[in-house]
Design a protein around this motif. Sequence first.
Motif, PDB file in Angstrom:
ATOM      1  N   LYS A 196       0.832  -1.204   0.000  1.00 48.70           N
ATOM      2  CA  LYS A 196       0.000   0.000   0.000  1.00 48.70           C
ATOM      3  C   LYS A 196       0.868   1.257   0.000  1.00 48.70           C
ATOM      4  CE  LYS A 196      -4.157  -1.817   2.317  1.00 48.70           C
ATOM      5  NZ  LYS A 196      -4.977  -1.730   3.552  1.00 48.70           N
ATOM      6  N   GLY A 197       1.946   1.228   0.764  1.00 45.93           N
ATOM      7  CA  GLY A 197       2.847   2.372   0.835  1.00 45.93           C
ATOM      8  C   GLY A 197       3.465   2.694  -0.512  1.00 45.93           C
ATOM      9  N   LYS A 198       3.895   1.665  -1.220  1.00 45.71           N
ATOM     10  CA  LYS A 198       4.501   1.883  -2.537  1.00 45.71           C
ATOM     11  C   LYS A 198       3.478   2.409  -3.530  1.00 45.71           C
ATOM     12  CE  LYS A 198       8.407  -1.349  -2.249  1.00 45.71           C
ATOM     13  NZ  LYS A 198       9.491  -0.480  -2.758  1.00 45.71           N
ATOM     14  N   LYS A 199       2.243   1.965  -3.404  1.00 52.17           N
ATOM     15  CA  LYS A 199       1.199   2.442  -4.321  1.00 52.17           C
ATOM     16  C   LYS A 199       0.880   3.918  -4.050  1.00 52.17           C
ATOM     17  CE  LYS A 199      -2.128  -0.318  -5.740  1.00 52.17           C
ATOM     18  NZ  LYS A 199      -1.647  -0.718  -7.066  1.00 52.17           N
ATOM     19  N   VAL A 200       0.867   4.309  -2.788  1.00 53.08           N
ATOM     20  CA  VAL A 200       0.672   5.722  -2.465  1.00 53.08           C
ATOM     21  C   VAL A 200       1.860   6.538  -2.971  1.00 53.08           C
ATOM     22  CG1 VAL A 200       0.476   7.415  -0.596  1.00 53.08           C
ATOM     23  CG2 VAL A 200      -0.814   5.274  -0.476  1.00 53.08           C
ATOM     24  N   ALA A 201       3.065   5.992  -2.811  1.00 54.51           N
ATOM     25  CA  ALA A 201       4.266   6.696  -3.265  1.00 54.51           C
ATOM     26  C   ALA A 201       4.237   6.931  -4.771  1.00 54.51           C
ATOM     27  CB  ALA A 201       5.517   5.912  -2.872  1.00 54.51           C
ATOM     28  N   GLN A 202       3.663   6.011  -5.514  1.00 60.93           N
ATOM     29  CA  GLN A 202       3.586   6.163  -6.973  1.00 60.93           C
ATOM     30  C   GLN A 202       2.858   7.446  -7.361  1.00 60.93           C
ATOM     31  OE1 GLN A 202       1.752   2.465  -8.191  1.00 60.93           O
ATOM     32  NE2 GLN A 202       3.703   1.424  -8.490  1.00 60.93           N
ATOM     33  N   ARG A 203       1.832   7.817  -6.587  1.00 60.41           N
ATOM     34  CA  ARG A 203       1.048   9.006  -6.944  1.00 60.41           C
ATOM     35  C   ARG A 203       1.377  10.231  -6.110  1.00 60.41           C
ATOM     36  NH1 ARG A 203      -3.119   9.541  -3.142  1.00 60.41           N
ATOM     37  NH2 ARG A 203      -3.609   7.623  -1.996  1.00 60.41           N
ATOM     38  N   LYS A 204       2.062  10.061  -4.963  1.00 63.99           N
ATOM     39  CA  LYS A 204       2.284  11.211  -4.089  1.00 63.99           C
ATOM     40  C   LYS A 204       3.744  11.604  -3.901  1.00 63.99           C
ATOM     41  CE  LYS A 204      -0.059  12.279  -0.433  1.00 63.99           C
ATOM     42  NZ  LYS A 204      -0.693  12.274   0.903  1.00 63.99           N
ATOM     43  N   PHE A 205       4.633  10.628  -3.795  1.00 66.58           N
ATOM     44  CA  PHE A 205       6.056  10.959  -3.573  1.00 66.58           C
ATOM     45  C   PHE A 205       6.951   9.910  -4.213  1.00 66.58           C
ATOM     46  CE2 PHE A 205       3.601  10.832   0.460  1.00 66.58           C
ATOM     47  CZ  PHE A 205       3.566   9.460   0.691  1.00 66.58           C
ATOM     48  N   ALA A 206       7.170  10.123  -5.501  1.00 64.82           N
ATOM     49  CA  ALA A 206       7.912   9.147  -6.315  1.00 64.82           C
ATOM     50  C   ALA A 206       9.366   8.990  -5.873  1.00 64.82           C
ATOM     51  CB  ALA A 206       7.857   9.551  -7.786  1.00 64.82           C
ATOM     52  N   PHE A 207       9.918   9.990  -5.170  1.00 67.04           N
ATOM     53  CA  PHE A 207      11.314   9.879  -4.738  1.00 67.04           C
ATOM     54  C   PHE A 207      11.523   8.734  -3.744  1.00 67.04           C
ATOM     55  CE2 PHE A 207       9.719  12.134  -1.099  1.00 67.04           C
ATOM     56  CZ  PHE A 207      10.628  11.948  -0.066  1.00 67.04           C
ATOM     57  N   LEU A 208      10.441   8.211  -3.170  1.00 61.69           N
ATOM     58  CA  LEU A 208      10.551   7.088  -2.228  1.00 61.69           C
ATOM     59  C   LEU A 208      10.395   5.731  -2.906  1.00 61.69           C
ATOM     60  CD1 LEU A 208       8.631   8.398   0.926  1.00 61.69           C
ATOM     61  CD2 LEU A 208      11.089   8.326   0.510  1.00 61.69           C
ATOM     62  N   LEU A 209      10.308   5.710  -4.213  1.00 63.58           N
ATOM     63  CA  LEU A 209      10.213   4.433  -4.927  1.00 63.58           C
ATOM     64  C   LEU A 209      11.610   3.871  -5.134  1.00 63.58           C
ATOM     65  CD1 LEU A 209       7.414   5.312  -7.502  1.00 63.58           C
ATOM     66  CD2 LEU A 209       7.218   3.842  -5.488  1.00 63.58           C
TER      67      LEU A 209
END
Length: 387
Positions: free
Chosen positions: A46-59
Motif C-alpha cells: 500500500k505504501g509503494k502504491k501511495v508513493a507512486q502518486r504522491k512521492f515518487a522519490f521514495l520508490l
Amino acid sequence: MDFTNLLAPEVQAFINQNIDSDITRLLLKKSPFPNVTMQEIIQQIKGKKVAQRKFAFLLKDNLVFPPNLNLEQASSQSTAEYKAQTLKGNSFLDLTSGFGIDAYFLSQNFEEVTLVEQNPGLIKIVEHNWKTLNREANFINQNLEEFLEFNKEKFDVIYLDPARRDQNNKKKFLLEDLSPNLLEIQEKLSSISDKIIVKLSPLIDISYLVSELQNINEVKIIAVRNEVKELVLIIDTKKEREKSKDTKITCVNLESDEPEFSFYINEEKIATSEFSESLNYLYIPNNSILKAGAFNIISEKFGLKKLHPNTHFYTSENKIEHFPGRILQVEKIDGKELKKNDQFNIISKNYPLKPDEIKKKYKLKDGGNRYLIFTQSIIGKEILRSR
C-alpha cells in the motif's frame, strides 16, 4: 524497531512483484516468510502504491512505509518541493514530522535539521528512510509541547502541520481546536525563531487566520491540478512587512502551466470590477484564486470585465495571455440550438440548473473536447459554447 526481516531481499522482491495484486486476495493467503506477516507485507505494498502518486522519490529499495493513515496525511512531493523553493539557512526544526515528506524537502538547504515526532514507530521509520537516502538529521521522539518546554536552542526556520482531527476523527477548523493550539504556542515559537511556517487545511477562512494570528507575512494557497490542497502561513516576526503590514496572498496551481498570482489583502478591498456581457473570450479562475477571494483584483490586474457581481467569470474581446485559470474562446447560443446526444463538458455557475439537470433537460452527453457554459452576466442568463 527492527526492519531486518522486512528488508530481506526475498521479502522486498515479493513486495515488488505484488504491487498490482488484489489486496483482499493476498490477505487470505499465508505469508511465505516465517518472520514477516502478510499484514506487514500489505502495508508495504500500500505504501509503494501511495508513493507512486504522491512521492515518487521514495520508490527505491530498502525503504519502509508506515500505516496508510500516516501516508494519506503526508504532503505530496510536489507541494513539499514548492514550499521548499525559497527556504535556506543554518538550522531547521520540524515540530510535527509525521512521515517526514515536508521536512525532507524543506530542510534541503539547511546545515542542521531537527525532526520532532511523538509516534515512536513513525520516527523510527523516518530515521531509517533518511539514513537510507543519505540525509542526516536529529530525530527526537517527544511530544511537541514537552520539546518546546525544555528546548533552549534557536532555529532559522520552524515548520509545523497541526493535527486537524479530534479523537473521533472529526475535522476541526478553529485554531484553538487544532493540536497543537497555535494561539497558545505562537509566542513561544516566536521566541526561538524569526520565521515560522504553518501548514493548514484549505477549508480554514483566510480572514479569520489573519485576524487571530500575529505577524502573518504571507498566505500561500496551494492547489494541485486545480484542487486546493493546503494553506501555508509564513509568519515572520522580524522582517518589516510591505504595504503597511498588509498580508500577501500567493495563489498557485501546481502541475499546470498556469502562473502564480499574488496580491495584498488591502488591494482586493479597494479593487473594483467593470461588468459586461460575455465577449469573445471567457476566463475561469483556478480554485486557488477563488479560495483567495481575489474576485476584483484579478479583474483589475488583467484588464478583464466581470460577467456579474455573483459570477466569478471574466471576459474580454481580445485574448489576454498568462491568466491563472482556463481561457476559452466562446460564442453565445440559444438553448434551441442544442441537439440530442450532443457531447459537452458542462459548467454551470450562478445559473438555476445544475450540470446534471442541464444534461437531462437538453438530453446531452457528458465529456468530449467542447465546453458548454450556463451562467449569468450583467444582462441576464447566458449559454456559451466553446469554439
